[in-house]
Design an enzyme around this catalytic site. Structure first.
Site, PDB file in Angstrom:
ATOM      1  N   GLY A  17      -0.508  16.960  -3.190  1.00  0.00           N
ATOM      2  CA  GLY A  17       0.721  17.029  -3.666  1.00  0.00           C
ATOM      3  C   GLY A  17       1.645  15.960  -4.196  1.00  0.00           C
ATOM      4  O   GLY A  17       0.853  15.247  -5.109  1.00  0.00           O
ATOM      5  N   ALA A  90       4.531  10.210   3.298  1.00  0.00           N
ATOM      6  CA  ALA A  90       3.626  11.430   4.337  1.00  0.00           C
ATOM      7  C   ALA A  90       4.744  11.954   4.904  1.00  0.00           C
ATOM      8  O   ALA A  90       5.576  11.407   5.547  1.00  0.00           O
ATOM      9  CB  ALA A  90       2.793  10.447   5.171  1.00  0.00           C
ATOM     10  N   GLY A  91       4.591  13.301   5.026  1.00  0.00           N
ATOM     11  CA  GLY A  91       5.388  14.394   5.899  1.00  0.00           C
ATOM     12  C   GLY A  91       4.782  15.515   6.360  1.00  0.00           C
ATOM     13  O   GLY A  91       3.934  16.226   5.564  1.00  0.00           O
ATOM     14  N   ILE A  92       5.666  16.176   7.318  1.00  0.00           N
ATOM     15  CA  ILE A  92       5.013  17.341   7.698  1.00  0.00           C
ATOM     16  C   ILE A  92       6.265  18.108   7.931  1.00  0.00           C
ATOM     17  O   ILE A  92       7.353  17.619   8.229  1.00  0.00           O
ATOM     18  CB  ILE A  92       4.386  17.331   9.189  1.00  0.00           C
ATOM     19  CG1 ILE A  92       5.023  16.465  10.304  1.00  0.00           C
ATOM     20  CG2 ILE A  92       3.050  17.025   8.723  1.00  0.00           C
ATOM     21  CD1 ILE A  92       4.344  16.445  11.276  1.00  0.00           C
ATOM     22  N   TYR A 155      12.578  18.868  11.076  1.00  0.00           N
ATOM     23  CA  TYR A 155      12.425  18.552   9.615  1.00  0.00           C
ATOM     24  C   TYR A 155      13.762  18.093   8.928  1.00  0.00           C
ATOM     25  O   TYR A 155      13.467  16.727   8.634  1.00  0.00           O
ATOM     26  CB  TYR A 155      11.860  19.519   9.133  1.00  0.00           C
ATOM     27  CG  TYR A 155      11.507  19.435   7.416  1.00  0.00           C
ATOM     28  CD1 TYR A 155      10.479  18.419   7.249  1.00  0.00           C
ATOM     29  CD2 TYR A 155      12.336  19.603   6.565  1.00  0.00           C
ATOM     30  CE1 TYR A 155      10.073  18.203   5.723  1.00  0.00           C
ATOM     31  CE2 TYR A 155      12.152  19.350   5.197  1.00  0.00           C
ATOM     32  CZ  TYR A 155      10.972  18.510   4.686  1.00  0.00           C
ATOM     33  OH  TYR A 155      10.574  18.348   3.438  1.00  0.00           O
ATOM     34  N   PRO A 185      13.686  15.689  -2.901  1.00  0.00           N
ATOM     35  CA  PRO A 185      13.274  16.859  -3.904  1.00  0.00           C
ATOM     36  C   PRO A 185      13.511  18.122  -3.152  1.00  0.00           C
ATOM     37  O   PRO A 185      13.470  18.170  -2.103  1.00  0.00           O
ATOM     38  CB  PRO A 185      11.741  16.577  -3.958  1.00  0.00           C
ATOM     39  CG  PRO A 185      11.491  15.426  -3.141  1.00  0.00           C
ATOM     40  CD  PRO A 185      12.805  15.196  -2.217  1.00  0.00           C
ATOM     41  N   ILE A 188       9.432  21.502  -5.403  1.00  0.00           N
ATOM     42  CA  ILE A 188       8.497  21.165  -6.538  1.00  0.00           C
ATOM     43  C   ILE A 188       7.205  21.808  -6.250  1.00  0.00           C
ATOM     44  O   ILE A 188       6.809  21.813  -4.854  1.00  0.00           O
ATOM     45  CB  ILE A 188       8.454  19.621  -6.202  1.00  0.00           C
ATOM     46  CG1 ILE A 188       9.553  18.887  -6.180  1.00  0.00           C
ATOM     47  CG2 ILE A 188       7.260  19.030  -7.125  1.00  0.00           C
ATOM     48  CD1 ILE A 188      10.365  18.782  -7.195  1.00  0.00           C
TER      49      ILE A 188
HETATM   50  N1  LIG Z   1       7.170  19.705  -2.239  1.00  0.00           N
HETATM   51  C1  LIG Z   1       8.533  19.767  -2.180  1.00  0.00           C
HETATM   52  O1  LIG Z   1       9.240  20.742  -3.051  1.00  0.00           O
HETATM   53  C2  LIG Z   1       9.109  19.015  -1.382  1.00  0.00           C
HETATM   54  C3  LIG Z   1      10.612  19.011  -1.247  1.00  0.00           C
HETATM   55  C4  LIG Z   1      11.229  18.287  -0.355  1.00  0.00           C
HETATM   56  C5  LIG Z   1      10.697  17.256   0.225  1.00  0.00           C
HETATM   57  N2  LIG Z   1       9.203  17.097  -0.013  1.00  0.00           N
HETATM   58  C6  LIG Z   1       8.683  15.982   0.716  1.00  0.00           C
HETATM   59  O2  LIG Z   1       7.711  15.196  -0.030  1.00  0.00           O
HETATM   60  C7  LIG Z   1       6.669  14.633   0.846  1.00  0.00           C
HETATM   61  C8  LIG Z   1       5.351  15.184   0.145  1.00  0.00           C
HETATM   62  O3  LIG Z   1       5.266  16.621   0.211  1.00  0.00           O
HETATM   63  P1  LIG Z   1       4.057  17.677  -0.399  1.00  0.00           P
HETATM   64  O4  LIG Z   1       4.923  18.843  -0.504  1.00  0.00           O
HETATM   65  O5  LIG Z   1       3.403  16.984  -1.574  1.00  0.00           O
HETATM   66  O6  LIG Z   1       3.421  17.906   1.023  1.00  0.00           O
HETATM   67  P2  LIG Z   1       1.802  18.229   1.265  1.00  0.00           P
HETATM   68  O7  LIG Z   1       1.784  18.825   2.595  1.00  0.00           O
HETATM   69  O8  LIG Z   1       1.264  18.713   0.163  1.00  0.00           O
HETATM   70  O9  LIG Z   1       1.221  16.827   1.281  1.00  0.00           O
HETATM   71  C9  LIG Z   1       1.634  15.998   2.541  1.00  0.00           C
HETATM   72  C10 LIG Z   1       0.795  14.785   2.668  1.00  0.00           C
HETATM   73  O10 LIG Z   1       1.101  13.888   3.732  1.00  0.00           O
HETATM   74  C11 LIG Z   1      -0.157  13.458   4.536  1.00  0.00           C
HETATM   75  N3  LIG Z   1       0.078  13.528   5.773  1.00  0.00           N
HETATM   76  C12 LIG Z   1       0.563  14.598   6.699  1.00  0.00           C
HETATM   77  N4  LIG Z   1       0.722  14.038   7.872  1.00  0.00           N
HETATM   78  C13 LIG Z   1       0.301  12.771   7.823  1.00  0.00           C
HETATM   79  C14 LIG Z   1       0.143  11.643   9.144  1.00  0.00           C
HETATM   80  N5  LIG Z   1       0.412  11.930  10.068  1.00  0.00           N
HETATM   81  N6  LIG Z   1      -0.446  10.506   8.501  1.00  0.00           N
HETATM   82  C15 LIG Z   1      -0.722  10.512   7.340  1.00  0.00           C
HETATM   83  N7  LIG Z   1      -0.676  11.158   6.132  1.00  0.00           N
HETATM   84  C16 LIG Z   1      -0.013  12.436   6.546  1.00  0.00           C
HETATM   85  C17 LIG Z   1      -1.075  14.764   4.213  1.00  0.00           C
HETATM   86  O11 LIG Z   1      -2.517  14.378   4.311  1.00  0.00           O
HETATM   87  C18 LIG Z   1      -0.765  15.030   2.423  1.00  0.00           C
HETATM   88  O12 LIG Z   1      -1.343  14.001   1.822  1.00  0.00           O
HETATM   89  C19 LIG Z   1       6.992  15.221   2.243  1.00  0.00           C
HETATM   90  O13 LIG Z   1       7.457  14.115   2.980  1.00  0.00           O
HETATM   91  C20 LIG Z   1       7.944  16.261   2.061  1.00  0.00           C
HETATM   92  O14 LIG Z   1       8.863  16.429   3.253  1.00  0.00           O
HETATM   93  C21 LIG Z   1       8.422  17.825  -0.885  1.00  0.00           C
END
Ligand SMILES: NC(=O)c1ccc[n+]([C@@H]2O[C@H](COP(=O)([O-])OP(=O)(O)OC[C@H]3O[C@@H](n4cnc5c(N)ncnc54)[C@H](O)[C@@H]3O)[C@@H](O)[C@H]2O)c1
Length: 248
Positions: A17, A90-92, A155, A185, A188
């Protein structure tokens, strides 16, 4: 420091991501990069050459584990002697309804999204202060600004917290040449999004004025600017990258 090419970066959540796109972009720019995440196997294989050249290291860890943060920071400073950039990505995310969020889910989201951001930042600050240069980015979300119905309250609260942390750190650390910003964001494209049924995705796209979803590469370019020397006058900001979905 003679050139920005020698900068040292830590990117959390770098296995896929946005984090992956950001870390890969910084490697491509010639920076030394520590990939921090759970599940780094495929990334380890992809960056084998850079690892051999001493330009990439991996901290396979959970960002809610403070002892692991200390080990990773120690590893990076032992390897490269400095830390210029930290991207707290990093996020969940969960979608649990208000009535159904239990303490376990609440605590886990806070520990990873907000605790990981705070304690990783806390761990690199002494190094950045000593250098009198640093860049910290908190990957927040539209969810932390707008309170969307599609993400859980836990969240959204954790993402709003990341914006507050960026401001507190920015104000406190400005005099040391350290900037701290949040990125917010929305929509995305990630592997998760590819699983959304076409009609649901089309419905979501109708809420985005630019008429499409965003690309991880677009977020990586924004990070690249913010962590550059030119980004030095931007601090405490929340940068929206959402196709116009929220204008404020
Ligand atoms: N994709 C979007 O549209 C979007 C929108 C708003 C915010 N975000 C934020 O962007 C960030 C990345 O989002 P994404 O869509 O790429 O998510 P994703 O789920 O594809 O990737 C998340 C990443 O974080 C890692 N991760 C999760 N828990 C972890 C932990 N406890 N320790 C270490 N690593 C951990 C995962 O292994 C992965 O590499 C997040 O914080 C998310 O909240 C994304």
């Amino acid at each position: 420091m003679s050139s920005t090419e020698e900068r040292v970066a830590i990117v959390t959540g770098a296995s896929q991501g946005l984090g992956y796109a950001i870390a890969a972009k910084l490697v491509q720019e010639g920076k030394k990069v520590a990939f921090v995440s759970l599940g780094l196997d495929s990334v380890k294989a992809e960056f084998e050459r850079e690892t051999g050249e001493g330009r990439v290291i991996f901290c396979e860890m959970d960002v809610s584990d403070n002892a692991a943060i200390a080990r990773c920071v120690e590893d990076v400073t032992r390897s490269w002697g400095r830390i210029d950039i930290l991207v707290n990505n990093a996020g969940i995310r969960t979608e649990t309804a208000i009535e159904e969020i239990g303490p376990e889910e609440w605590n886990r989201i806070m520990a990873v999204n907000l605790g990981g951001t705070f304690f990783f930042s806390q761990a690199v600050v002494p190094v950045m202060k000593e250098q009198k240069w640093g860049r910290i980015i908190n990957m927040s979300s539209f969810g932390g600004q707008f309170g969307p119905l599609t993400s859980s309250a836990a969240y959204s609260a954790s993402k709003a917290g990341q914006i507050a942390l960026a401001k507190v750190f920015a104000r406190t650390l400005a005099e040391y040449g350290i900037t701290v910003n949040a990125i917010a964001p929305a929509a995305i494209r990630t592997p998760e999004m590819d699983k959304i049924p076409a009609d649901a995705l089309a419905g979501m796209v109708r809420t985005i004025p630019v008429g499409r979803v965003g690309e991880a590469a677009e977020v990586a370019e924004l990070v690249s600017y913010l962590v550059s020397d030119y980004g030095g006058f931007v601090t405490g900001a929340t940068m929206d990258i959402n196709g116009g979905r929220l204008m404020r």
